[in-house]
Design an enzyme around this catalytic site. Structure first.
Site, PDB file in Angstrom:
ATOM      1  N   CYS A   9       0.841  -1.193   0.000  1.00  0.00           N
ATOM      2  CA  CYS A   9       0.000   0.000   0.000  1.00  0.00           C
ATOM      3  C   CYS A   9       0.873   1.237   0.000  1.00  0.00           C
ATOM      4  O   CYS A   9       2.085   1.172   0.190  1.00  0.00           O
ATOM      5  CB  CYS A   9      -0.857   0.029   1.254  1.00  0.00           C
ATOM      6  SG  CYS A   9      -1.872  -1.432   1.440  1.00  0.00           S
ATOM      7  N   GLY A  35      -0.840   0.575  -4.866  1.00  0.00           N
ATOM      8  CA  GLY A  35      -2.117  -0.057  -4.554  1.00  0.00           C
ATOM      9  C   GLY A  35      -3.237   0.573  -5.342  1.00  0.00           C
ATOM     10  O   GLY A  35      -3.346   1.798  -5.375  1.00  0.00           O
ATOM     11  N   ASN A 109       0.735   0.730   5.833  1.00  0.00           N
ATOM     12  CA  ASN A 109       1.387  -0.023   4.767  1.00  0.00           C
ATOM     13  C   ASN A 109       2.228  -1.107   5.424  1.00  0.00           C
ATOM     14  O   ASN A 109       3.105  -0.799   6.222  1.00  0.00           O
ATOM     15  CB  ASN A 109       2.269   0.911   3.932  1.00  0.00           C
ATOM     16  CG  ASN A 109       3.176   0.164   2.956  1.00  0.00           C
ATOM     17  OD1 ASN A 109       4.233   0.651   2.595  1.00  0.00           O
ATOM     18  ND2 ASN A 109       2.778  -1.020   2.519  1.00  0.00           N
ATOM     19  N   GLY A 110       1.959  -2.339   5.064  1.00  0.00           N
ATOM     20  CA  GLY A 110       2.720  -3.447   5.637  1.00  0.00           C
ATOM     21  C   GLY A 110       1.818  -4.616   5.931  1.00  0.00           C
ATOM     22  O   GLY A 110       0.681  -4.667   5.480  1.00  0.00           O
ATOM     23  N   TYR A 249      11.258  -4.184  -7.704  1.00  0.00           N
ATOM     24  CA  TYR A 249       9.996  -4.053  -8.420  1.00  0.00           C
ATOM     25  C   TYR A 249       9.068  -2.929  -7.953  1.00  0.00           C
ATOM     26  O   TYR A 249       8.503  -2.222  -8.768  1.00  0.00           O
ATOM     27  CB  TYR A 249       9.235  -5.388  -8.347  1.00  0.00           C
ATOM     28  CG  TYR A 249       7.875  -5.311  -8.974  1.00  0.00           C
ATOM     29  CD1 TYR A 249       7.718  -5.400 -10.352  1.00  0.00           C
ATOM     30  CD2 TYR A 249       6.731  -5.104  -8.197  1.00  0.00           C
ATOM     31  CE1 TYR A 249       6.463  -5.290 -10.938  1.00  0.00           C
ATOM     32  CE2 TYR A 249       5.484  -4.995  -8.789  1.00  0.00           C
ATOM     33  CZ  TYR A 249       5.356  -5.097 -10.152  1.00  0.00           C
ATOM     34  OH  TYR A 249       4.133  -4.975 -10.730  1.00  0.00           O
TER      35      TYR A 249
HETATM   36  P1  AMP Z   1       4.930 -14.477 -13.198  1.00  0.00           P
HETATM   37  O1  AMP Z   1       4.186 -14.509 -14.458  1.00  0.00           O
HETATM   38  O2  AMP Z   1       4.138 -15.051 -12.047  1.00  0.00           O
HETATM   39  O3  AMP Z   1       6.281 -15.100 -13.279  1.00  0.00           O
HETATM   40  O4  AMP Z   1       5.135 -12.948 -12.812  1.00  0.00           O
HETATM   41  C1  AMP Z   1       6.306 -12.292 -13.124  1.00  0.00           C
HETATM   42  C2  AMP Z   1       6.032 -10.858 -13.366  1.00  0.00           C
HETATM   43  O5  AMP Z   1       5.376 -10.278 -12.245  1.00  0.00           O
HETATM   44  C3  AMP Z   1       7.313 -10.092 -13.579  1.00  0.00           C
HETATM   45  O6  AMP Z   1       7.210  -9.516 -14.837  1.00  0.00           O
HETATM   46  C4  AMP Z   1       7.348  -9.051 -12.468  1.00  0.00           C
HETATM   47  O7  AMP Z   1       7.627  -7.755 -12.988  1.00  0.00           O
HETATM   48  C5  AMP Z   1       5.992  -9.042 -11.907  1.00  0.00           C
HETATM   49  N1  AMP Z   1       5.985  -8.969 -10.459  1.00  0.00           N
HETATM   50  C6  AMP Z   1       6.891  -9.385  -9.590  1.00  0.00           C
HETATM   51  N2  AMP Z   1       6.485  -9.181  -8.333  1.00  0.00           N
HETATM   52  C7  AMP Z   1       5.274  -8.612  -8.417  1.00  0.00           C
HETATM   53  C8  AMP Z   1       4.312  -8.176  -7.468  1.00  0.00           C
HETATM   54  N3  AMP Z   1       4.492  -8.325  -6.168  1.00  0.00           N
HETATM   55  N4  AMP Z   1       3.164  -7.655  -7.926  1.00  0.00           N
HETATM   56  C9  AMP Z   1       2.940  -7.570  -9.206  1.00  0.00           C
HETATM   57  N5  AMP Z   1       3.782  -7.969 -10.159  1.00  0.00           N
HETATM   58  C10 AMP Z   1       4.939  -8.497  -9.772  1.00  0.00           C
END
Ligand code: AMP
Length: 466
Positions: A9, A35, A109-110, A249
């Site tokens: 968040c 968020g 947030n957390g 990220y």
């Molecule tokens: P996946 O298809 O499950 O391997 O998702 C990988 C993708 O999710 C990567 O392109 C990351 O940029 C993105 N990603 C990684 N962590 C998160 C997160 N917590 N929330 C949303 N997207 C994420």
């Protein structure tokens, strides 16, 4: 790129400005990436608190009329994505409560790892919860505390919770910020026209023209009222555990977090390190936008292989991972990304993304680049180490069983995503880049969890032994 794991968040607050709610609205706008499920603002004119909140994006939740219903010189705001609790309006923050010492609103947030236990205890003592959000536990702990004044009560509440929290509390005449002793989530203090501003990330300061002063320290409670600033330190000498995934990220590249470190620079350095670690001959470096862009630039600079945008993102599509519905997710990648065939055809590509979680996004992207883009070779490079551990501190990653790097060997992942080669940044490489890396939580990459969590979370750690 983006997926359906829950993000955390964003919080924003301002004390001592006649445009408090309007500035909070802008601050939330800048923190929208943290968020997108719901947004809210609570303001105070010194006499009473006013609250407006709804499900949806900041731009959809607020309009002039709604902002006019938020008078006063103090305001706190929150962007929510549910890390705990379900996706409903009553879980949208700030949470407002009235009790013996007046009104109080809270934006968190957390993630509290002991929320379930504490909630059961509080319910046994007669507390009635309005929401399923773990943040409400903090409100009840404050209300139930026997502390003689509000500060003692807040301090007492905070010592009972465990997990990650960057918190803002609003009372009629003051704003209070608190950060967990490990400092897992970022929280910064700034100033705008003589008013104190607090935000999850400094990109919110830039938008409103505020100047960064410092971070709220891990374990600090900062009281901001007509007397100025007062800092209470109730935890001592504990190890720090800043979330390294904020660099990889979450945080916006234009933000400076964890003591003023620029996120874009970190990401570029991860890309450079990746280039040093995994050399390969290729014609072009392309990022998976937007998350892979800075690392791809760094990779290109270091390897001297040209950089270009080979995948174009449609910016008008919501981030897939914010869509809680399964059906939408499957369209995700195609709706959002399209390969530039003229640029890619017949080329040996280095494709940079920030992380692989389940592996589904990468698989779709590789297919798209080969079929739609006509690429000859695809070398997928990830600017973080393999994600092998779920997060219990605010990033609701899937169970360990679902994390592809936890259950598969590198070569198997490569085959699954159908890339010609696959490499990740090494954990040592990551630690070399991040300043004072011992102060970071890297549990998602090494399952070394700095904050204990109770047994109920262990089911998330189960995985298929090979
Ligand atoms: P996946 O298809 O499950 O391997 O998702 C990988 C993708 O999710 C990567 O392109 C990351 O940029 C993105 N990603 C990684 N962590 C998160 C997160 N917590 N929330 C949303 N997207 C994420």
């Amino acid at each position: 790129m983006l997926y359906d794991i829950h993000e955390e968040c964003g919080v924003f607050g301002i004390f001592g400005h006649p445009e408090a709610a309007n500035l909070t609205y802008l601050g939330l706008y800048a923190l929208q990436h943290r968020g997108q499920e719901g947004a809210g603002i609570c303001s105070s004119d010194g006499r009473q608190l006013y609250l407006e909140k709804s499900m949806g994006l900041v731009a959809d939740v607020f309009n002039e009329k709604r902002l006019r219903r938020l008078p006063g010189y103090i305001a706190i705001g929150h962007n929510r994505y549910s890390t705990a609790g379900s996706s409903v309006l009553k879980n949208v923050q700030p949470i407002l409560a009235n009790f013996a010492l007046g009104s109080l609103a809270i934006a968190h947030n957390g993630n509290l790892v002991t929320a379930t236990e504490l909630r059961s205890q509080l319910e046994a003592e007669g507390a009635i919860f309005q929401s399923s959000s773990d943040s409400e536990v903090i409100v009840h702990l404050i209300a139930h505390s026997k502390g003689s004044d509000i500060y003692e009560r807040i301090a007492h509440a905070i010592t009972q919770i465990s997990g990650s929290f960057s918190l803002l509390i609003l009372r009629e005449k003051e704003m209070i910020a608190a950060r967990d002793p490990f400092g897992v989530r970022p929280l910064s203090l700034g100033m705008k026209d003589g008013a104190y501003v607090i935000a999850s990330e400094t990109c919110a300061f830039d938008l409103i023209g505020a100047t960064y002063i410092r971070d709220i320290e891990p374990g600090e409670i900062l009281i901001i009222n007509e007397h100025g600033l007062e800092s209470l330190k109730i935890f001592h000498n504990q190890r720090k555990a800043f979330c390294v995934f904020e660099f990889i990220y979450f945080a916006r590249p234009d933000s400076n977090i964890f003591g003023g470190i620029n996120v874009n620079e970190m990401r570029k350095e991860f890309g450079r390190q990746l280039a040093r670690e995994s050399k390969i001959e290729a014609d072009l470096v392309i990022p998976v936008p937007d998350s892979g862009v800075p690392a791809a630039i760094g990779f290109s600079e270091e390897s001297k292989i040209p950089f270009d945008f080979g995948l174009i993102r449609n910016h008008y599509v919501g981030r897939t991972f914010i869509e809680p519905k399964h059906s939408i997710r499957h369209f995700g990648v195609k709706i959002k990304l399209n390969p530039v065939r003229k640029l890619l055809e017949g080329k040996r590509l280095i494709v940079i993304d920030d992380s692989i979680v389940r592996g589904t996004t990468s698989k779709k992207i590789v297919k798209m680049l080969r079929e739609g883009g006509g690429a000859k070779e695809i070398h997928l490079k990830i600017s973080s180490p393999p994600t092998i551990g779920p997060c219990f501190y605010g990033i609701d990653t899937p169970t360990r069983r679902e994390l592809i790097a936890s259950t598969h060997l590198l070569d198997e992942i490569k085959k699954y995503v159908t890339a010609d080669t696959l490499s990740y940044l090494s954990l040592e490489g990551l630690k070399k880049i991040v300043p004072e890396s011992k102060n970071y939580c890297t549990a998602c990459f090494d399952c070394n969890y700095p904050i204990n969590f109770p047994g109920e979370h262990l089911k998330q750690m189960e995985f298929l032994f090979r």
